[in-house]
Design a protein around this motif. Structure first.
Motif, short mmCIF file in Angstrom:
data_model
loop_
_atom_site.label_atom_id
_atom_site.label_comp_id
_atom_site.label_asym_id
_atom_site.label_seq_id
_atom_site.Cartn_x
_atom_site.Cartn_y
_atom_site.Cartn_z
N LYS A 84 7.78 -33.28 14.90
CA LYS A 84 7.49 -32.05 14.16
C LYS A 84 6.19 -31.45 14.67
O LYS A 84 5.20 -32.15 14.87
CB LYS A 84 7.38 -32.34 12.67
N GLU A 85 6.19 -30.16 14.89
CA GLU A 85 5.01 -29.46 15.37
C GLU A 85 4.19 -28.93 14.20
O GLU A 85 4.74 -28.32 13.28
CB GLU A 85 5.41 -28.32 16.29
N ILE A 86 2.90 -29.18 14.24
CA ILE A 86 1.99 -28.63 13.23
C ILE A 86 1.05 -27.66 13.94
O ILE A 86 0.32 -28.04 14.86
CB ILE A 86 1.16 -29.74 12.55
N ILE A 87 1.11 -26.39 13.56
CA ILE A 87 0.21 -25.39 14.15
C ILE A 87 -1.10 -25.40 13.38
O ILE A 87 -1.13 -25.13 12.18
CB ILE A 87 0.85 -23.98 14.12
N LEU A 88 -2.17 -25.74 14.07
CA LEU A 88 -3.48 -25.85 13.43
C LEU A 88 -4.17 -24.50 13.32
O LEU A 88 -4.88 -24.23 12.36
CB LEU A 88 -4.36 -26.82 14.22
N HIS A 89 -3.94 -23.65 14.33
CA HIS A 89 -4.65 -22.36 14.30
C HIS A 89 -4.05 -21.41 15.32
O HIS A 89 -3.43 -21.85 16.30
CB HIS A 89 -6.14 -22.57 14.61
N LEU A 90 -4.23 -20.12 15.09
CA LEU A 90 -3.89 -19.10 16.07
C LEU A 90 -5.20 -18.52 16.60
O LEU A 90 -6.07 -18.12 15.83
CB LEU A 90 -3.05 -17.98 15.44
N PHE A 91 -5.35 -18.50 17.91
CA PHE A 91 -6.56 -17.99 18.53
C PHE A 91 -6.27 -16.67 19.25
O PHE A 91 -5.18 -16.50 19.81
CB PHE A 91 -7.13 -18.99 19.53
N GLY A 92 -7.25 -15.78 19.24
CA GLY A 92 -7.08 -14.48 19.87
C GLY A 92 -8.24 -14.13 20.77
O GLY A 92 -9.07 -14.99 21.12
N PRO A 93 -8.35 -12.86 21.17
CA PRO A 93 -9.38 -12.43 22.12
C PRO A 93 -10.80 -12.83 21.70
O PRO A 93 -11.19 -12.69 20.54
CB PRO A 93 -9.23 -10.90 22.12
N GLY A 94 -11.54 -13.36 22.67
CA GLY A 94 -12.92 -13.74 22.44
C GLY A 94 -13.13 -15.16 21.99
O GLY A 94 -14.27 -15.64 21.91
N GLU A 95 -12.04 -15.88 21.70
CA GLU A 95 -12.17 -17.22 21.15
C GLU A 95 -12.01 -18.29 22.23
O GLU A 95 -11.12 -18.20 23.08
CB GLU A 95 -11.16 -17.44 20.03
N PRO A 96 -12.87 -19.32 22.19
CA PRO A 96 -12.75 -20.41 23.16
C PRO A 96 -11.66 -21.39 22.74
O PRO A 96 -11.37 -21.56 21.56
CB PRO A 96 -14.13 -21.08 23.11
N LEU A 97 -11.06 -22.05 23.73
CA LEU A 97 -10.02 -23.04 23.48
C LEU A 97 -10.52 -24.43 23.87
O LEU A 97 -10.93 -24.63 25.01
CB LEU A 97 -8.76 -22.72 24.30
N GLY A 98 -10.48 -25.37 22.92
CA GLY A 98 -10.83 -26.76 23.23
C GLY A 98 -12.28 -26.96 23.64
O GLY A 98 -12.60 -27.90 24.37
N ALA A 99 -13.18 -26.10 23.15
CA ALA A 99 -14.57 -26.15 23.60
C ALA A 99 -15.26 -27.45 23.22
O ALA A 99 -16.07 -27.98 23.99
CB ALA A 99 -15.34 -24.96 23.03
N VAL A 100 -14.97 -27.98 22.03
CA VAL A 100 -15.62 -29.22 21.60
C VAL A 100 -15.22 -30.37 22.51
O VAL A 100 -16.05 -31.20 22.90
CB VAL A 100 -15.26 -29.54 20.13
N ALA A 101 -13.94 -30.43 22.88
CA ALA A 101 -13.47 -31.48 23.78
C ALA A 101 -14.15 -31.37 25.14
O ALA A 101 -14.54 -32.38 25.74
CB ALA A 101 -11.95 -31.39 23.93
N VAL A 102 -14.30 -30.14 25.64
CA VAL A 102 -14.95 -29.94 26.93
C VAL A 102 -16.40 -30.41 26.86
O VAL A 102 -16.90 -31.11 27.75
CB VAL A 102 -14.89 -28.45 27.34
N TYR A 103 -17.08 -30.05 25.78
CA TYR A 103 -18.49 -30.43 25.63
C TYR A 103 -18.66 -31.94 25.58
O TYR A 103 -19.58 -32.50 26.16
CB TYR A 103 -19.05 -29.78 24.35
N ASP A 104 -17.75 -32.63 24.88
CA ASP A 104 -17.84 -34.08 24.73
C ASP A 104 -17.13 -34.85 25.84
O ASP A 104 -17.11 -36.08 25.82
CB ASP A 104 -17.23 -34.51 23.38
#
Length: 244
Positions: A84-104
């Protein structure tokens, strides 16, 4: 819809376009960055376009790129028990994707799937950290953006687990209307065509329940499903349902 094959970003970056600073100067993350620093970002960044259904990255992939959406919309999702897929969020223009993972330097904790044609600004991780060391203004913008994302994710998890299903649907469409709605077609038109399955995933319910709610709302002139999105016809009823 079916997902397109996943292409490693590292293999496609050399073949895509180099951005001009003015293409991302308006984004919240880079708005406070000096023109000189934006030029530095442009020199190491690349633009990459995706179509609906493409996976930008998959849960568990190494976080080797700092990715910001320039245009379009992306869903962040996880697969739960029973596929089953759980959608956590919808992201749009100007928003970073996976930034916390990249930082860590951690693998991406969820997948990013495109839901409408999307263009992203992509910076290799090592180049990104070099920029952070050189420019405190980029650090300030990034921290501000990440704080907002964490607050939204906390709110999102509360929405998924709390209250009646119909109330969750009402809150979802009120939020979408606030973000994307424009006066048109006799109400507030939301130009975001989501499938019934995606709506069910966004609200943590089954597709059968989603179909029942959307059908009833259509008959009651609360919300109309369009080929290219949705039209909120009775915002007052949604407000009442959202707080029920």
């Amino acid at each position: 819809f079916s997902h397109s094959p996943i292409l490693p970003l590292t293999s496609i970056i050399p073949t895509v376009a180099q951005p001009a600073p003015e293409q991302f100067a308006h984004l919240p993350l880079f708005r406070r960055v000096s023109p000189e620093d934006r030029q530095r970002i442009a020199s190491v960044a690349r633009l990459r376009s995706f179509e609906r259904g493409d996976q930008i990255f998959q849960e568990g992939d190494p976080s080797e790129q700092f990715i910001t959406i320039l245009s379009g919309r992306v869903k962040i999702c996880k697969h739960a028990q029973g596929d089953k897929e759980i959608i956590l969020h919808l992201f749009g223009p100007g928003e970073p994707l996976g930034a916390v993972a990249v930082y860590d330097a951690r693998p991406y904790p969820a997948s990013a799937v495109v839901i409408e044609p999307t263009t992203c600004l992509i910076i290799p991780r090592q180049a990104f950290f070099s920029l952070l060391e050189q420019s405190p203004s980029i650090v300030r913008g990034l921290l501000s953006g990440l704080t907002v994302r964490l607050v939204e994710l906390t709110d999102r998890l509360t929405e998924l687990t709390g209250g009646r299903v119909e109330a969750r649907f009402a809150r979802l469409f009120l939020k979408l209307a606030g973000q994307l709605g424009r006066p048109d077609r006799g109400g507030a038109f939301i130009a975001l065509p989501l499938s019934r399955q995606e709506l069910a995933d966004l609200t943590g319910t089954t597709i059968e329940t989603c179909i029942r709610i959307m059908s009833r709302w259509g008959k009651d002139d609360v919300l109309r499903t369009e080929k290219d999105g949705f039209t909120v016809l009775d915002r007052a009823t949604l407000e009442t349902l959202a707080h029920s």
